[in-house]
Design an enzyme around this catalytic site. Structure first.
Site, short mmCIF file in Angstrom:
data_model
loop_
_atom_site.label_atom_id
_atom_site.label_comp_id
_atom_site.label_asym_id
_atom_site.label_seq_id
_atom_site.Cartn_x
_atom_site.Cartn_y
_atom_site.Cartn_z
N LYS A 1 -16.31 -6.87 -10.60
CA LYS A 1 -15.24 -7.53 -11.34
C LYS A 1 -15.78 -8.61 -12.29
CE LYS A 1 -11.65 -5.28 -10.12
NZ LYS A 1 -10.86 -4.54 -11.13
N SER B 1 -10.04 -10.23 -9.75
CA SER B 1 -9.62 -10.71 -8.43
C SER B 1 -10.22 -12.08 -8.18
CB SER B 1 -10.08 -9.73 -7.35
OG SER B 1 -9.96 -10.30 -6.08
N PRO C 1 -6.03 -12.53 -10.73
CA PRO C 1 -4.94 -12.86 -9.79
C PRO C 1 -5.45 -13.26 -8.43
CG PRO C 1 -5.15 -10.50 -9.99
CD PRO C 1 -6.12 -11.09 -10.99
N TRP D 1 -7.36 -10.43 13.28
CA TRP D 1 -8.78 -10.71 13.04
C TRP D 1 -9.02 -12.19 12.72
CZ3 TRP D 1 -12.35 -6.79 10.17
CH2 TRP D 1 -12.34 -5.57 10.86
N VAL E 1 -0.43 -2.67 -8.28
CA VAL E 1 -0.32 -3.46 -9.51
C VAL E 1 0.15 -2.59 -10.66
CG1 VAL E 1 -1.59 -4.81 -11.22
CG2 VAL E 1 -2.06 -5.11 -8.78
N GLY F 1 -4.44 3.23 -13.91
CA GLY F 1 -4.13 2.85 -12.55
C GLY F 1 -2.65 2.67 -12.30
N HIS F 2 -1.82 3.47 -12.95
CA HIS F 2 -0.36 3.26 -12.89
C HIS F 2 0.25 3.60 -11.54
CE1 HIS F 2 -0.56 7.59 -13.59
NE2 HIS F 2 0.71 7.68 -13.22
N HIS G 1 -5.19 -4.86 2.90
CA HIS G 1 -5.34 -6.31 2.86
C HIS G 1 -4.47 -6.95 3.95
CE1 HIS G 1 -6.82 -5.49 -1.34
NE2 HIS G 1 -7.71 -6.37 -0.90
N ARG H 1 -5.01 -19.13 2.58
CA ARG H 1 -4.90 -18.14 1.51
C ARG H 1 -3.68 -18.41 0.64
NH1 ARG H 1 -9.24 -17.55 2.80
NH2 ARG H 1 -10.39 -15.69 3.45
#
Length: 316
Positions: free
Chosen positions: A137, A104, A160, A199, A12, A7-8, A176, A206
């Site tokens: 996850k 997550s 995270p 929204w 992240v 996932g490079h 996000h 958060r």
């Protein structure tokens, strides 16, 4: 050490890649989607046999905001399960010395006690809009723990909080909250709009962490001696939270982003839209007790992210 970073190209992954390249002692292995389909078990097996990585970092995932999670629940659970199953199982078969899985904070229950401790995992019902992603996850954590228990592998997990920063997804359909708001306010300013609609009711709280702080935490845990990691975790509670320790309401966040973008119009909250979990604050005392702490303030991080957006999304 040869480190395969899955996932490079993501937000992240790209941040972890930059930090690994700056660090001595690591040879970084990467593969894009055209070269390696992480949902394909045979392709993953062939890649590991050919490249023989010593370490693996799993930053690859199907991700998105409330709208994306609501619209594509099957894709979110299937793709994430396949990615982590293939990588974790093949890491075991290939004798990988250490693996780091990234999850997550959404995997904690919707009405969880705050701040959320690692021990609260599986203690209640999940938030409905992202349940499929969260289930996947959670399965990733339990895969790591199960291989550790049965085969004495050294597979670790970091959870995270809400992330933002360079290389974030600014597509309003599946982004996000921070990139979505930055883009909304930016477009409203350029188009000289009088208002922006956000929204929900603006009340949810958060916690946010800049992606470069997470990358720093990843390298910290990747280099941490096993006895130190094992000393503060348990065989069936082995993940560590990674957060800033600070929380902000969506209303106040919207106001800060409007100021960062220099949008001077009104902010309207659309209560007909989903609001999400009322509060999400991680207890990150365990990783902080090991010696890690975040360095980037929300104000500085938002300014950095907005500058990156303007430089890389000129057509937006």
């Amino acid at each position: 050490m040869r480190v395969f970073l899955a996932g490079h190209n993501g937000m992240v992954g790209s941040s972890v890649l930059n930090l690994l390249k700056e660090s001595s002692g690591f040879e970084v292995l990467t593969a894009n989607r055209a070269e390696l389909d992480l949902t394909n078990q045979d392709e993953v097996k062939r890649y590991f046999l050919k490249m023989q990585p010593d370490y693996v970092v799993i930053a690859a995932a199907r991700v998105g905001g409330i709208n994306a999670n609501n619209t594509y629940p099957a894709e979110f659970i299937y793709e994430n399960l396949m990615i982590e199953c293939n990588l974790i199982h093949q890491a075991f078969l290939s004798g990988v010395k250490r693996l780091l899985f990234l999850g997550s904070s959404c995997l904690y229950p919707k009405f969880c006690d705050q701040p959320m401790k690692e021990e609260m995992l599986l203690s209640g019902r999940l938030e409905e809009t992202n349940e499929p992603y969260a289930i996947a996850k959670i399965a990733g954590i339990k895969l790591c723990e199960s291989y550790n228990r049965q085969f004495n592998t050294d597979f670790r997990s970091l959870m995270p909080t809400n992330l933002y920063g360079e290389n974030d997804n600014f597509n309003l359909e599946d982004s996000h909250v921070i990139p979505a708001l930055l883009k909304q306010f930016h477009k409203a300013k350029l188009n000289e709009k009088d208002s922006v609609s956000v929204w929900g009711d603006g009340k949810p709280l958060r916690e946010f962490l800049h992606v470069n702080d997470l990358a720093d935490a990843c390298l910290f845990i990747l280099n941490l001696a096993r006895d130190k990691y094992d000393a503060i975790t348990d065989q069936q509670l082995s993940h560590l939270n990674v957060g800033s320790g600070e929380e902000i309401s969506i209303k106040n966040l919207s106001e800060i982003i409007a100021k960062t973008v220099n949008f001077k119009g009104d902010i309207n909250f659309d209560i007909s839209k989903p609001t999400g979990t009322p509060r999400k604050l991680l207890d990150s005392s365990k990783i902080k007790g090991l010696g890690w702490s975040p360095k980037i303030s929300l104000k500085d991080g938002l300014e950095n992210t907005y500058d990156w957006f303007k430089n890389n999304h000129k057509d937006d």
